[in-house]
Design an enzyme around this catalytic site. Structure first.
Site, PDB file in Angstrom:
ATOM      1  N   GLN A  51       0.825  -1.222   0.000  1.00  0.00           N
ATOM      2  CA  GLN A  51       0.000   0.000   0.000  1.00  0.00           C
ATOM      3  C   GLN A  51       0.853   1.264   0.000  1.00  0.00           C
ATOM      4  OE1 GLN A  51      -2.622  -1.585   3.401  1.00  0.00           O
ATOM      5  NE2 GLN A  51      -4.038  -0.334   2.224  1.00  0.00           N
ATOM      6  N   CYS A  94     -10.739   0.106   3.424  1.00  0.00           N
ATOM      7  CA  CYS A  94      -9.340  -0.064   2.988  1.00  0.00           C
ATOM      8  C   CYS A  94      -8.790   1.314   2.647  1.00  0.00           C
ATOM      9  CB  CYS A  94      -9.286  -0.967   1.757  1.00  0.00           C
ATOM     10  SG  CYS A  94      -7.599  -1.249   1.164  1.00  0.00           S
ATOM     11  N   LEU A  95      -7.591   1.600   3.140  1.00  0.00           N
ATOM     12  CA  LEU A  95      -6.995   2.914   2.885  1.00  0.00           C
ATOM     13  C   LEU A  95      -6.654   3.083   1.407  1.00  0.00           C
ATOM     14  CD1 LEU A  95      -4.729   3.060   6.068  1.00  0.00           C
ATOM     15  CD2 LEU A  95      -6.962   4.154   5.727  1.00  0.00           C
ATOM     16  N   HIS A 136      -7.172  -9.437   6.028  1.00  0.00           N
ATOM     17  CA  HIS A 136      -7.245  -8.359   5.026  1.00  0.00           C
ATOM     18  C   HIS A 136      -5.824  -7.927   4.630  1.00  0.00           C
ATOM     19  CE1 HIS A 136      -9.083  -4.324   3.699  1.00  0.00           C
ATOM     20  NE2 HIS A 136      -7.787  -4.050   3.749  1.00  0.00           N
ATOM     21  N   GLU A 137      -4.926  -7.812   5.636  1.00  0.00           N
ATOM     22  CA  GLU A 137      -3.559  -7.336   5.341  1.00  0.00           C
ATOM     23  C   GLU A 137      -2.753  -8.405   4.593  1.00  0.00           C
ATOM     24  OE1 GLU A 137      -3.195  -4.312   5.601  1.00  0.00           O
ATOM     25  OE2 GLU A 137      -4.857  -3.902   6.966  1.00  0.00           O
ATOM     26  N   HIS A 140      -3.468  -8.300   1.054  1.00  0.00           N
ATOM     27  CA  HIS A 140      -2.729  -7.259   0.313  1.00  0.00           C
ATOM     28  C   HIS A 140      -1.402  -7.809  -0.206  1.00  0.00           C
ATOM     29  CE1 HIS A 140      -4.924  -3.506   0.522  1.00  0.00           C
ATOM     30  NE2 HIS A 140      -5.110  -3.596   1.824  1.00  0.00           N
TER      31      HIS A 140
HETATM   32  O1  K1U Z   1      -5.465  -2.295   4.901  1.00  0.00           O
HETATM   33  C1  K1U Z   1      -5.987  -1.208   5.036  1.00  0.00           C
HETATM   34  O2  K1U Z   1      -6.251  -0.525   4.067  1.00  0.00           O
HETATM   35  C2  K1U Z   1      -6.332  -0.687   6.413  1.00  0.00           C
HETATM   36  C3  K1U Z   1      -7.772  -0.974   6.795  1.00  0.00           C
HETATM   37  C4  K1U Z   1      -7.790  -2.255   7.602  1.00  0.00           C
HETATM   38  C5  K1U Z   1      -9.115  -2.929   7.806  1.00  0.00           C
HETATM   39  C6  K1U Z   1     -10.224  -2.240   8.195  1.00  0.00           C
HETATM   40  C7  K1U Z   1     -11.427  -2.903   8.399  1.00  0.00           C
HETATM   41  C8  K1U Z   1     -11.506  -4.255   8.228  1.00  0.00           C
HETATM   42  C9  K1U Z   1     -10.390  -4.936   7.814  1.00  0.00           C
HETATM   43  C10 K1U Z   1      -9.196  -4.277   7.622  1.00  0.00           C
HETATM   44  C11 K1U Z   1      -8.275   0.203   7.611  1.00  0.00           C
HETATM   45  O3  K1U Z   1      -7.762   0.483   8.629  1.00  0.00           O
HETATM   46  S1  K1U Z   1      -9.618   1.092   6.974  1.00  0.00           S
HETATM   47  C12 K1U Z   1      -9.939   2.294   8.266  1.00  0.00           C
HETATM   48  C13 K1U Z   1     -10.586   1.717   9.472  1.00  0.00           C
HETATM   49  O4  K1U Z   1     -11.117   0.632   9.426  1.00  0.00           O
HETATM   50  C14 K1U Z   1     -10.569   2.459  10.758  1.00  0.00           C
HETATM   51  C15 K1U Z   1     -10.047   3.717  10.851  1.00  0.00           C
HETATM   52  C16 K1U Z   1     -10.044   4.369  12.078  1.00  0.00           C
HETATM   53  C17 K1U Z   1     -10.582   3.784  13.187  1.00  0.00           C
HETATM   54  C18 K1U Z   1     -11.125   2.541  13.099  1.00  0.00           C
HETATM   55  C19 K1U Z   1     -11.133   1.863  11.885  1.00  0.00           C
HETATM   56 ZN    ZN Z   2      -6.639  -2.589   2.783  1.00  0.00          ZN
END
Ligand code: K1U
Ligand code: ZN
Length: 171
Positions: A51, A94-95, A136-137, A140
């Site tokens: 990412q 997902c960011l 999820h990670e 990636h």
């Molecule tokens: O991998 C990524 O893009 C990060 C993603 C991880 C994720 C979130 C939800 C379920 C599975 C995996 C994130 O962090 S998205 C943002 C998010 O979920 C969040 C942000 C701030 C506070 C709490 C949650």
């Molecule tokens: Zn993600």
């Protein structure tokens, strides 16, 4: 430490299989520190090296609640070595797919083997949001995004929205 730019889908690095890390050295530790800073700034609860444009098998996570002390985790070469038959559905974000969310079903519990910051072999058992996030990670690292679990119709709708939003941000 530095906040790194996060790649947005569709991007070829996000679709590639990342290469294993051979040695957990100071360069890997510095990248993990930058990834943690980037994840906290976003904000997010996980981040995988692809990412931030680095196609290596490195993940950082922190699923501590708002009222809990930070609990950063760094995982090198993580692999799921056991998964439960029972499944859990979670609304994932997902960011790299900003502002889009969808329900994804995954094993509710997993056992993960990885190398820690010192290069030592470790195993964790995860359930709840940690199980969802670590899967999820790891996805990636194999070039899979949560939208790949959706129908082509939903996935393309999300990708169109992301593209539109990116164009608006660039204008
Ligand atoms: O991998 C990524 O893009 C990060 C993603 C991880 C994720 C979130 C939800 C379920 C599975 C995996 C994130 O962090 S998205 C943002 C998010 O979920 C969040 C942000 C701030 C506070 C709490 C949650
Ligand atoms: Zn993600």
């Amino acid at each position: 430490m530095a906040i790194l730019p996060i790649l947005v889908a569709p991007h070829p690095v996000l679709k590639a299989k990342a290469a294993p890390v051979e040695t957990v050295d100071d360069g890997v530790r510095a990248l993990m520190d930058d990834m943690l800073e980037t994840m906290y700034a976003a904000p997010g609860i996980g981040l995988a090296a692809p990412q931030v444009g680095v196609s290596r098998r490195i993940v950082v996570l922190d699923v501590a609640g708002k009222d809990e002390p930070p609990a950063p985790m760094c995982l090198v070469n993580p692999e799921v070595i056991w998964e439960s038959e029972d499944l859990n559905t979670y609304e994932e974000g997902c960011l790299s797919v900003p502002k889009q969310y969808a329900e994804v079903e995954r094993p509710a519990q997993v056992k993960v083997r990885f190398l820690d910051r010192e290069g030592a072999k470790r195993e964790i058992e995860a359930d709840g949001i940690l199980a969802t996030c670590v899967q999820h990670e790891i996805d990636h690292l194999d070039g899979t995004l949560f939208i790949d679990y959706l129908s082509a119709l939903k996935r393309n709708m999300i990708l169109r929205k992301v593209k539109k939003e990116q164009q608006r941000a660039d204008d």
